[in-house]
Write a protein that holds these residues in place. Structure first.
Motif, PDB file in Angstrom:
ATOM      1  N   ASN A 177       0.729  -1.296   0.437  1.00 27.65           N
ATOM      2  CA  ASN A 177      -0.171  -0.045   0.063  1.00 27.65           C
ATOM      3  C   ASN A 177       0.673   1.319  -0.327  1.00 27.65           C
ATOM      4  N   TYR A 178       1.885   1.361   0.902  1.00 26.86           N
ATOM      5  CA  TYR A 178       2.586   2.163   0.467  1.00 26.86           C
ATOM      6  C   TYR A 178       3.358   2.566  -0.540  1.00 26.86           C
ATOM      7  N   GLY A 179       4.356   1.509  -0.925  1.00 26.13           N
ATOM      8  CA  GLY A 179       5.008   1.771  -2.462  1.00 26.13           C
ATOM      9  C   GLY A 179       3.902   1.882  -3.222  1.00 26.13           C
ATOM     10  N   LEU A 180       1.987   1.680  -3.392  1.00 21.58           N
ATOM     11  CA  LEU A 180       1.414   2.767  -4.397  1.00 21.58           C
ATOM     12  C   LEU A 180       1.641   4.086  -4.609  1.00 21.58           C
ATOM     13  N   THR A 181       1.680   4.147  -3.115  1.00 17.79           N
ATOM     14  CA  THR A 181       1.591   5.646  -3.122  1.00 17.79           C
ATOM     15  C   THR A 181       3.138   6.168  -3.497  1.00 17.79           C
ATOM     16  N   LEU A 182       4.085   5.628  -3.417  1.00 19.67           N
ATOM     17  CA  LEU A 182       5.082   5.969  -3.992  1.00 19.67           C
ATOM     18  C   LEU A 182       5.249   5.830  -6.035  1.00 19.67           C
ATOM     19  N   VAL A 183       4.604   5.074  -6.026  1.00 23.48           N
ATOM     20  CA  VAL A 183       4.111   4.453  -7.929  1.00 23.48           C
ATOM     21  C   VAL A 183       4.348   5.935  -8.521  1.00 23.48           C
ATOM     22  N   VAL A 184       2.988   6.816  -7.257  1.00 27.69           N
ATOM     23  CA  VAL A 184       2.557   7.453  -8.415  1.00 27.69           C
ATOM     24  C   VAL A 184       3.196   9.064  -8.061  1.00 27.69           C
ATOM     25  N   VAL A 185       3.828   8.824  -6.960  1.00 24.13           N
ATOM     26  CA  VAL A 185       4.698  10.344  -6.717  1.00 24.13           C
ATOM     27  C   VAL A 185       5.432  10.165  -7.637  1.00 24.13           C
ATOM     28  N   SER A 186       6.573   8.877  -7.920  1.00 21.00           N
ATOM     29  CA  SER A 186       7.490   9.269  -9.037  1.00 21.00           C
ATOM     30  C   SER A 186       6.818   9.511 -10.375  1.00 21.00           C
ATOM     31  N   GLU A 187       5.457   8.883 -10.502  1.00 26.33           N
ATOM     32  CA  GLU A 187       5.564   9.152 -11.846  1.00 26.33           C
ATOM     33  C   GLU A 187       4.929  10.599 -12.481  1.00 26.33           C
ATOM     34  N   VAL A 188       4.312  11.136 -11.562  1.00 22.91           N
ATOM     35  CA  VAL A 188       3.955  12.534 -11.423  1.00 22.91           C
ATOM     36  C   VAL A 188       4.870  13.174 -11.815  1.00 22.91           C
ATOM     37  N   SER A 189       6.034  13.116 -10.577  1.00 20.31           N
ATOM     38  CA  SER A 189       7.232  13.942 -11.064  1.00 20.31           C
ATOM     39  C   SER A 189       7.832  14.065 -12.142  1.00 20.31           C
ATOM     40  N   ILE A 190       8.206  12.215 -12.798  1.00 18.57           N
ATOM     41  CA  ILE A 190       9.011  12.404 -13.991  1.00 18.57           C
ATOM     42  C   ILE A 190       8.267  11.114 -14.883  1.00 18.57           C
ATOM     43  N   SER A 191       7.401  11.232 -15.409  1.00 22.96           N
ATOM     44  CA  SER A 191       7.411  10.077 -16.385  1.00 22.96           C
ATOM     45  C   SER A 191       5.989  10.515 -17.644  1.00 22.96           C
ATOM     46  N   ASN A 192       6.586   9.349 -18.342  1.00 20.41           N
ATOM     47  CA  ASN A 192       5.659   9.949 -19.676  1.00 20.41           C
ATOM     48  C   ASN A 192       4.148   8.282 -19.698  1.00 20.41           C
ATOM     49  N   ASN A 193       4.417   7.641 -18.406  1.00 18.72           N
ATOM     50  CA  ASN A 193       3.301   6.743 -18.309  1.00 18.72           C
ATOM     51  C   ASN A 193       2.805   6.624 -17.279  1.00 18.72           C
ATOM     52  N   GLY A 194       1.939   6.053 -16.676  1.00 22.28           N
ATOM     53  CA  GLY A 194       2.020   5.128 -15.347  1.00 22.28           C
ATOM     54  C   GLY A 194       0.890   6.067 -14.791  1.00 22.28           C
ATOM     55  N   ILE A 195       0.049   5.253 -14.278  1.00 21.25           N
ATOM     56  CA  ILE A 195      -1.167   5.345 -13.498  1.00 21.25           C
ATOM     57  C   ILE A 195      -1.000   7.177 -12.952  1.00 21.25           C
TER      58      ILE A 195
END
Length: 227
Positions: free
Chosen positions: A163-181
């Motif tokens: 559940n904490y990993g989901l939070t970090l997934v979103v944070v990392s993808e919001v910061s810099i990414s071109n895909n992901g939720i």
């Protein structure tokens, strides 16, 4: 009837959010974005789980190593993991490696701390005396006694880490990414597609719900068993 005082542009009707989410999963690329995020989370767990398990086994067995590792964990655990993301970007670049590294660092502590608690509980219990009397060694000692006996704490650590990993997934993808939720939610906000933001959050909630109750089931199954 949806109240007229509520601005539908910012607060869409719940039924509309569900319909929009279904359409996005069926016709758009939302399912693909979710798979990108889950793949990052899965890779992080493949890296982190064996490391946390082995280290917890070692520190619970050898006090000298435990005395060395514990101050490091106590010093670094309270640090917000997002704070080190810029450093990880410098080290690993802007590709998936930095995102996986951030998730791995974050979930490691929750796994390690819970695993260690479980193993220490067993080593201080009456079952350890029985194991010593019957001279369990090697595979029987580590697998049948420590791993199986500590499965309740192992499942708890995995549940919290997921559940904490989901939070970090979103944070990392919001910061810099071109895909992901996380990227999908941020892009939807940037394009003022507010209902898509709600759909992204809904999908995250459903994934977290599945993780939470799946591990609750495993914890309940193991609650009365040490072996």
């Amino acid at each position: 009837v949806y109240l007229a005082v509520v601005d539908r542009a910012f607060f869409p009707a719940p039924l509309g959010i569900f319909k929009n989410t279904f359409l996005l999963l069926k016709e758009e690329n939302l399912a693909s974005e979710i798979l990108h995020s889950l793949s990052r989370l899965g890779l992080s767990f493949l890296i982190t789980f064996p490391l946390a398990l082995i280290l917890a086994l070692c520190t619970s067995r050898w006090k000298l190593l435990d005395d060395l590792i514990n101050p490091i964990v106590a010093f670094s655990f309270p640090l917000p993991k997002v704070a080190i993301f810029p450093l990880l970007l410098l080290i690993f670049g802007i590709a998936d490696s930095s995102k996986i590294a951030l998730i791995s660092v974050g979930v490691f502590y929750l796994m390690y701390i819970n695993f260690r608690i479980g193993f220490l509980r067993l080593l201080s219990s009456q079952f350890h005396e029985i194991v010593r009397i019957y001279e369990f060694k090697g595979y029987n000692y580590f697998w049948n006694f420590l791993i199986k006996g500590g499965q309740q704490e192992i499942y708890t650590g995995l549940k919290l880490a997921l559940n904490y990993g989901l939070t970090l997934v979103v944070v990392s993808e919001v910061s810099i990414s071109n895909n992901g939720i996380g990227y999908f939610i941020w892009r939807s906000w940037d394009q003022f597609k507010i209902i898509n933001v709600y759909s992204g959050v809904l999908c995250l909630s459903v994934i977290g719900f599945i993780f939470y109750y799946s591990f609750n089931y495993l914890i309940d199954r193991s609650r009365q068993l040490y072996f």
